[in-house]
Scaffold this motif. Structure first.
Motif, short mmCIF file in Angstrom:
data_model
loop_
_atom_site.label_atom_id
_atom_site.label_comp_id
_atom_site.label_asym_id
_atom_site.label_seq_id
_atom_site.Cartn_x
_atom_site.Cartn_y
_atom_site.Cartn_z
N LYS A 19 0.82 -1.21 0.00
CA LYS A 19 0.00 0.00 0.00
C LYS A 19 0.85 1.26 0.00
N ARG A 20 1.99 1.22 0.68
CA ARG A 20 2.78 2.43 0.87
C ARG A 20 4.00 2.55 -0.05
N PHE A 21 4.52 1.42 -0.50
CA PHE A 21 5.81 1.48 -1.21
C PHE A 21 5.78 0.83 -2.57
N ARG A 23 4.07 1.52 -6.65
CA ARG A 23 3.81 2.70 -7.49
C ARG A 23 4.81 3.81 -7.12
N GLY A 25 5.22 5.15 -4.41
CA GLY A 25 5.75 4.94 -3.06
C GLY A 25 7.15 4.35 -3.06
N TYR A 194 3.27 12.46 0.99
CA TYR A 194 3.44 11.06 0.62
C TYR A 194 2.20 10.51 -0.11
N TYR A 197 2.21 10.71 -3.92
CA TYR A 197 3.10 9.80 -4.63
C TYR A 197 2.56 8.38 -4.69
N ARG A 198 1.90 7.95 -3.63
CA ARG A 198 1.38 6.59 -3.60
C ARG A 198 0.22 6.36 -4.55
N LYS A 199 -0.40 7.45 -5.02
CA LYS A 199 -1.57 7.34 -5.86
C LYS A 199 -1.24 7.24 -7.35
N ASN A 202 4.92 4.93 -10.76
CA ASN A 202 6.26 5.38 -10.44
C ASN A 202 6.84 6.30 -11.51
#
Length: 234
Positions: A19-21, A23, A25, A194, A197-199, A202
């Protein structure tokens, strides 16, 4: 401690890193790991404690680099994820993961060279108490990050599951003074929060990150930064 029950759910622990890291993240993960390595310096044979080690992102990384490291977290499911990560990296025999309360660390005074905590103080209901414990068991260095009050972080803080404690530079300075610590260095980063960026993928996040860094390098960068990395000495 905010989110204590939430982080102890099996499904939360299992989905935490994806979930956080994933894409955009990935950029957050890379930056946080670089911040830890830059602050601690050569880690081989250093005795290190990580508070709120969670899924073991940093614990496994430092063990792989030769640190004598202990990770502590209150969540058993998060620690289980950390143990699995250690096995995957091949360092499960080179670190220790313990369940415990950061407000009552089960170690003697001055036991570690470095004590650090990432993504912890935004959940702390009594930050001075936690920092005092970190100071008690460290003989040299304390390192941690905070989310900043006067930043874009505040724009979406209300939407988070348990919110975040946001800090001004003055509040952190008071915490360090109260714990008998001296600030050795600080870095401010991430103009965009943050959550943005997670949405996004990359590749798109990387373009915004370049712009973010450029803006951060200007005179207003430190003022607008949503995250700060604090390096303190005993």
């Amino acid at each position: 401690m905010k989110g204590q029950e939430w982080y102890q759910a099996d499904d939360v622990a299992e989905a935490y890193e994806d979930k956080r890291f994933s894409r955009g993240g990935q950029l957050i993960d890379e930056r946080e790991k670089a911040a830890v390595l830059d602050a601690i310096g050569p880690v081989a044979d250093r005795k290190i404690l990580e508070i709120a080690c969670g899924t073991g992102r940093f614990t496994a990384m430092l063990a792989d680099r030769g640190a004598d490291i202990v990770g502590l977290d209150i969540s058993a499911p998060m620690l289980q994820q950390g143990r699995e990560k250690a096995r995957q990296v091949g360092v499960d025999d080179s670190l220790e993961l313990l369940r415990g309360d950061a407000a009552r660390l089960p170690f003697p005074d001055d036991h570690f060279d470095t004590v650090f905590a990432m993504r912890f103080f935004h959940l702390a209901d009594t930050p001075a108490e936690y920092l005092a414990e970190m100071r008690r068991v460290s003989r040299e260095q304390i390192f941690f990050d905070t989310f900043n009050r006067f930043s874009t972080r505040s724009l979406y803080n209300w939407a988070l599951p348990m919110g975040s404690r946001l800090y001004s530079s003055g509040e952190v300075a008071d915490l360090l003074t109260g714990a008998g610590l001296e600030l050795a260095g600080v870095e401010h980063d991430w103009i965009l929060p943050y959550g943005f960026y997670r949405k996004v993928p990359n590749s798109i996040a990387s373009t915004f990150r370049t712009l973010d860094r450029r803006l951060g390098a200007t005179g207003i960068g430190d003022v607008l930064a949503s995250v700060s990395y604090w390096d303190a000495r005993v």
